[in-house]
Design a protein around this motif. Sequence first.
Motif, PDB file in Angstrom:
ATOM      1  N   PHE A 129      66.102  13.747  37.614  1.00 26.53           N
ATOM      2  CA  PHE A 129      66.445  12.704  36.636  1.00 26.53           C
ATOM      3  C   PHE A 129      67.160  11.555  37.338  1.00 26.53           C
ATOM      4  O   PHE A 129      67.840  11.737  38.355  1.00 26.53           O
ATOM      5  N   ASP A 130      67.015  10.363  36.755  1.00 26.40           N
ATOM      6  CA  ASP A 130      67.720   9.169  37.204  1.00 26.40           C
ATOM      7  C   ASP A 130      68.641   8.740  36.070  1.00 26.40           C
ATOM      8  O   ASP A 130      68.181   8.430  34.957  1.00 26.40           O
ATOM      9  N   ILE A 131      69.954   8.719  36.337  1.00 21.89           N
ATOM     10  CA  ILE A 131      70.917   8.464  35.264  1.00 21.89           C
ATOM     11  C   ILE A 131      70.850   7.020  34.767  1.00 21.89           C
ATOM     12  O   ILE A 131      71.369   6.714  33.687  1.00 21.89           O
ATOM     13  N   ARG A 132      70.219   6.134  35.506  1.00 21.63           N
ATOM     14  CA  ARG A 132      70.111   4.743  35.056  1.00 21.63           C
ATOM     15  C   ARG A 132      69.231   4.623  33.822  1.00 21.63           C
ATOM     16  O   ARG A 132      69.297   3.620  33.100  1.00 21.63           O
ATOM     17  N   ALA A 133      68.405   5.658  33.581  1.00 24.19           N
ATOM     18  CA  ALA A 133      67.564   5.644  32.387  1.00 24.19           C
ATOM     19  C   ALA A 133      68.195   6.429  31.241  1.00 24.19           C
ATOM     20  O   ALA A 133      67.560   6.659  30.210  1.00 24.19           O
ATOM     21  N   ALA A 134      69.456   6.834  31.400  1.00 22.05           N
ATOM     22  CA  ALA A 134      70.100   7.663  30.377  1.00 22.05           C
ATOM     23  C   ALA A 134      70.356   6.868  29.105  1.00 22.05           C
ATOM     24  O   ALA A 134      70.560   5.652  29.111  1.00 22.05           O
ATOM     25  N   LYS A 135      70.360   7.594  27.988  1.00 21.23           N
ATOM     26  CA  LYS A 135      70.656   7.002  26.681  1.00 21.23           C
ATOM     27  C   LYS A 135      71.867   7.697  26.082  1.00 21.23           C
ATOM     28  O   LYS A 135      72.043   8.893  26.217  1.00 21.23           O
ATOM     29  N   SER A 136      72.684   6.946  25.417  1.00 22.07           N
ATOM     30  CA  SER A 136      73.893   7.511  24.825  1.00 22.07           C
ATOM     31  C   SER A 136      73.613   8.244  23.522  1.00 22.07           C
ATOM     32  O   SER A 136      74.472   8.954  23.013  1.00 22.07           O
ATOM     33  N   ASP A 137      72.422   8.092  22.981  1.00 25.86           N
ATOM     34  CA  ASP A 137      72.065   8.795  21.760  1.00 25.86           C
ATOM     35  C   ASP A 137      71.921  10.286  22.069  1.00 25.86           C
ATOM     36  O   ASP A 137      71.028  10.691  22.811  1.00 25.86           O
ATOM     37  N   PRO A 138      72.794  11.143  21.517  1.00 26.51           N
ATOM     38  CA  PRO A 138      72.762  12.567  21.872  1.00 26.51           C
ATOM     39  C   PRO A 138      71.526  13.295  21.383  1.00 26.51           C
ATOM     40  O   PRO A 138      71.245  14.406  21.812  1.00 26.51           O
ATOM     41  N   THR A 139      70.758  12.687  20.474  1.00 21.76           N
ATOM     42  CA  THR A 139      69.578  13.375  19.941  1.00 21.76           C
ATOM     43  C   THR A 139      68.331  13.122  20.774  1.00 21.76           C
ATOM     44  O   THR A 139      67.281  13.698  20.519  1.00 21.76           O
ATOM     45  N   SER A 140      68.427  12.254  21.776  1.00 22.76           N
ATOM     46  CA  SER A 140      67.256  11.964  22.602  1.00 22.76           C
ATOM     47  C   SER A 140      67.658  11.966  24.064  1.00 22.76           C
ATOM     48  O   SER A 140      68.808  11.718  24.419  1.00 22.76           O
TER      49      SER A 140
END
Length: 448
Positions: free
Chosen positions: A324-335
């Motif tokens: 995984f690359d954390i730069r593509a992370a989303k703060s929405d916990p459901t996705s």
Amino acid sequence: MDDGATKQADEVAHALSVADALGKTSNNTSSGFQNITDGLRELDMDNYDEEEDGIELFSTGLGDTFYPSNDMDPYLKDEDDDDEEEIEDMTIKPSDAVIVCARSEDDVWILEESDNGDPNIYVHHDIIIPAFPLSTAWLDCPLKGGDKGNFIAVSSMEPAIEIWDLDLIDEVQPFVVLGGIAKEKKRGKKISVQYKKDSHTDSVLGLAWNKEYRNILASASADKSVKIWDVATGKCDITMEHHTDKARIMLCPGVVQAVEWNRHAPQVLLSGSFDHTVVMRDGRIPSHPGYKWSVMADVESLAWDPHTEHSFVVSLEDGTVQGFDIRAAKSDPTSGSKPSFTLHAHDKAVCTVSYNPSVPNLLATGSTDKMVKLWDLSNNQPSCVASKNPNAGAVFSISFSEDSPLLLAIGGSKGRLELWDTLSDAGVARRFGNYSNRRVNAAVTAEP
């Protein structure tokens, strides 16, 4: 003269006369008999019981000498050599690699390079631990003062975390204990347990030492929590409970299996759970929910890429490894963001992964299928460079050496330590051989 002395004198005289007669009658058969009479006379049997001056009792008669010290006694040289050899074995040289191997007993192994360049591995000392170990983390924390420390944190099926001083031989108790049971009370058939303040309440499955903030240790537990400890004070600073198991009912629902600090951003902690999620939290902002990724199966282990602050890999119970690359992370916990790659690495659970700290894009994986594999992750397109059955049984733990970059320690279900000089593989030598010119001088850990 008493009767005893008279009788003895008569016996001596009789023996002399017999010897004299033998000497006279045997001149033609053997010249040796002629010396008997002279020999008996020289012994002076009449004065046999009278000691001469200068002759010591129990002496061999060969000129025994008294030596003021053992160092001067030539007959004790072999014993001194054994002592010197033992001292040499216990001395850790700059060219030695120290390997901590945790099993039902905790052993500290030394890997040294002999004069001819061949490796020699032996047990330096062992530490008896009270419960079966589940995870270890080496700590360079100066708990005894000074600039450096040499400690090992050990977690087990118990809620306590024990920290042992590796510089002590025949150590009988840990230097520090984090958490644990304060007291137990038995009420009929039930046992009431009272835990120490901020302690875990179940098995501790993972440990991660922070190399930048050397007094900080993170722990992951079957009680669904992640804790951050200050080992200098022995207290828990932060408790995070961000893992649950909503997808399905399992034997150990919500177990937090692994934790790992980011080398480039040392306040950032990654944790993985049996709830099929990986969560990244920033210790500076405990109230922030962090970032979450969903994965396809139970998390077995995870690791940050030491060569970039943005990437990590997670290994799963179904035999896959995802990056995984954390730069593509989303703060929405459901996705959760999609993985950079998905690798079907093994036929069974991938229990352990280890990035090579010196060789970019080199990842090792170990599995309950008894295999260890090396992967080149260049361009997020993994390719297998080498694979080996190290004869360790189901592989539970692997670790690359920090300073001997192509040396891999392996621990498995057979309960013994195995080492793989990966440079001996033609594929590794061809692709990564230019990283092999550094000498052994490292501390690595493995937990069979």
